[in-house]
Structures are given as C-alpha cells and as structure tokens.
Design a protein around this motif. Structure first.
Motif, short mmCIF file in Angstrom:
data_model
loop_
_atom_site.label_atom_id
_atom_site.label_comp_id
_atom_site.label_asym_id
_atom_site.label_seq_id
_atom_site.Cartn_x
_atom_site.Cartn_y
_atom_site.Cartn_z
N LEU A 161 -28.66 26.43 7.92
CA LEU A 161 -27.41 27.09 7.56
C LEU A 161 -27.67 28.36 6.74
O LEU A 161 -26.97 29.36 6.91
CB LEU A 161 -26.51 26.14 6.78
CG LEU A 161 -25.86 25.03 7.59
CD1 LEU A 161 -25.17 24.03 6.67
CD2 LEU A 161 -24.87 25.60 8.59
N ALA A 162 -28.67 28.32 5.87
CA ALA A 162 -29.01 29.52 5.08
C ALA A 162 -29.45 30.65 6.00
O ALA A 162 -29.08 31.80 5.80
CB ALA A 162 -30.11 29.19 4.07
N PRO A 217 -35.71 35.18 -0.85
CA PRO A 217 -35.30 35.32 -2.25
C PRO A 217 -35.17 33.95 -2.92
O PRO A 217 -34.87 32.96 -2.27
CB PRO A 217 -33.93 36.00 -2.14
CG PRO A 217 -33.90 36.64 -0.81
CD PRO A 217 -34.76 35.79 0.07
N ARG A 218 -35.43 33.91 -4.21
CA ARG A 218 -35.33 32.64 -4.94
C ARG A 218 -33.94 32.03 -4.84
O ARG A 218 -33.79 30.81 -4.84
CB ARG A 218 -35.69 32.86 -6.41
CG ARG A 218 -37.17 33.05 -6.63
CD ARG A 218 -37.51 33.16 -8.08
NE ARG A 218 -36.93 32.05 -8.82
CZ ARG A 218 -36.92 31.96 -10.13
NH1 ARG A 218 -37.45 32.90 -10.87
NH2 ARG A 218 -36.38 30.93 -10.74
N LYS A 260 -20.95 33.88 1.15
CA LYS A 260 -20.89 35.31 0.83
C LYS A 260 -22.16 35.75 0.11
O LYS A 260 -22.68 36.85 0.35
CB LYS A 260 -19.68 35.61 -0.06
CG LYS A 260 -18.37 35.54 0.66
CD LYS A 260 -17.23 35.81 -0.31
CE LYS A 260 -15.90 35.53 0.32
NZ LYS A 260 -14.80 35.65 -0.66
N LEU A 261 -22.66 34.90 -0.78
CA LEU A 261 -23.88 35.23 -1.51
C LEU A 261 -25.07 35.33 -0.56
O LEU A 261 -25.88 36.26 -0.65
CB LEU A 261 -24.14 34.18 -2.58
CG LEU A 261 -25.26 34.43 -3.56
CD1 LEU A 261 -25.12 35.79 -4.24
CD2 LEU A 261 -25.30 33.33 -4.60
N LEU A 262 -25.18 34.41 0.40
CA LEU A 262 -26.26 34.46 1.39
C LEU A 262 -26.15 35.73 2.25
O LEU A 262 -27.16 36.37 2.53
CB LEU A 262 -26.24 33.22 2.27
CG LEU A 262 -26.77 31.95 1.61
CD1 LEU A 262 -26.39 30.73 2.44
CD2 LEU A 262 -28.26 32.03 1.43
N ALA A 263 -24.93 36.06 2.65
CA ALA A 263 -24.75 37.28 3.44
C ALA A 263 -25.14 38.51 2.63
O ALA A 263 -25.76 39.44 3.15
CB ALA A 263 -23.30 37.39 3.91
N GLY A 264 -24.81 38.52 1.35
CA GLY A 264 -25.19 39.63 0.49
C GLY A 264 -26.69 39.74 0.32
O GLY A 264 -27.26 40.83 0.31
N LEU A 265 -27.37 38.59 0.18
CA LEU A 265 -28.83 38.60 0.07
C LEU A 265 -29.48 39.12 1.34
O LEU A 265 -30.55 39.73 1.30
CB LEU A 265 -29.34 37.18 -0.21
CG LEU A 265 -29.04 36.63 -1.60
CD1 LEU A 265 -29.37 35.14 -1.66
CD2 LEU A 265 -29.81 37.39 -2.65
N ALA A 266 -28.81 38.92 2.47
CA ALA A 266 -29.35 39.39 3.75
C ALA A 266 -28.97 40.84 4.03
O ALA A 266 -29.38 41.40 5.04
CB ALA A 266 -28.85 38.49 4.88
#
Length: 152
Positions: free
Chosen positions: A35-36, A49-50, A101-107
């Motif tokens: 999922l990540a 990323p951590r 949203k956080l995962l999308a931002g990290l990507a």
C-alpha cells in the motif's frame, strides 16, 4: 520489498507474538509495504524515507492490535460494533487519508493548484504593439489590453 521487519513490529506491540501471530504480522507488513508503494511510489528498501517505515509500522500495528476493526466490544451481551469511518478498510491493513497524503507528498505527487504559462502555437513575441496578441498564423492580432503604461 519490506520497509519494516517483524522485529520492528514486535517493538511496537505490548505482547509476545506466537507462531500464528508472526505469520499474520509478516503478511500485515507485506500488505502495508504494498500500500505504501501504491500511495507513494516503489522506493528501493535501502533508499526509502524513514517516514515510509514509520507509516508502514503504524498501519501494521493498527491491524495487529485490532484485526477485526472493532470500535466497541462488550462481554456481557456479546455486543460487537464497527465504525463506518474506516469504511471498507475495517478489519484490513490500511492507511488513513492523512497518511495517504503524506505518502504521496514523500513521493513528490502533491495535489494542488498550479500555474502554467501558456502561449499560442507558433506565436512570436513582438516588442511593438503593446497589448496585441497573435491569433492566427497570418499575422492578425487581437487587442488584449489597450493601455501601454497600465496593461491590466
């Protein structure tokens, strides 16, 4: 691909996992990693990323603590209840909307409003004729604004 290990997950749980729970935990970590990658991107394990590791562990821990997605349980009347807030994800490994949203931002896939400069095809900017915009390939121009000093 695994962004976290069983040992990492054991550190977040307050009980010792038996063999069956270890199997379930390994599958939960695998589902969370899949999922990540879906909500973010497919990071190589050594360069992720951590925060991806943290979110993967958070989702797997949430599932291990409450695999059926109950929000209420009573022993006396045998009442069980589920919350619609998790929706179809109740009882599964999932990321909340904020985590997604956080995962999308990290990507680097942030949603939002962006501004893009647009010009007509084959148009040529000319310094003369302030306020005139080319409208066709034959050189006809359209007055977009009239005043050279204060165009807007």
């Amino acid at each position: 691909m695994a962004y976290a290990t069983i040992e990492d997950l054991r550190g977040r749980l307050d009980w010792t996992l038996d063999a069956d729970e270890e199997r379930i935990a390994a599958n939960a970590l695998e589902d969370a990693a899949d999922l990540a990658a879906h909500y973010g991107r497919d990071w190589p394990e050594d360069t992720a990323p951590r925060m991806v590791r943290t979110l993967t562990l958070k989702a797997a821990t949430r599932y291990m603590r409450n695999p059926d997605g109950y929000v209420q349980s009573r022993a006396g009347d045998e009442t069980l209840a589920w919350n619609d807030a998790a929706g179809e994800n109740a009882g599964t490994v999932y990321f909340t909307a904020e985590e997604q949203k956080l995962l999308a931002g990290l990507a680097g896939r942030n949603s939002g409003l962006y501004s893009v400069g647009v010009t007509a095809w084959r148009s040529v900017r000319r310094p003369t004729g302030a306020g005139l915009v080319p409208v066709d390939p034959f050189g006809k121009e359209f007055p977009l604004y009239a005043d050279e000093v204060e165009p807007w």
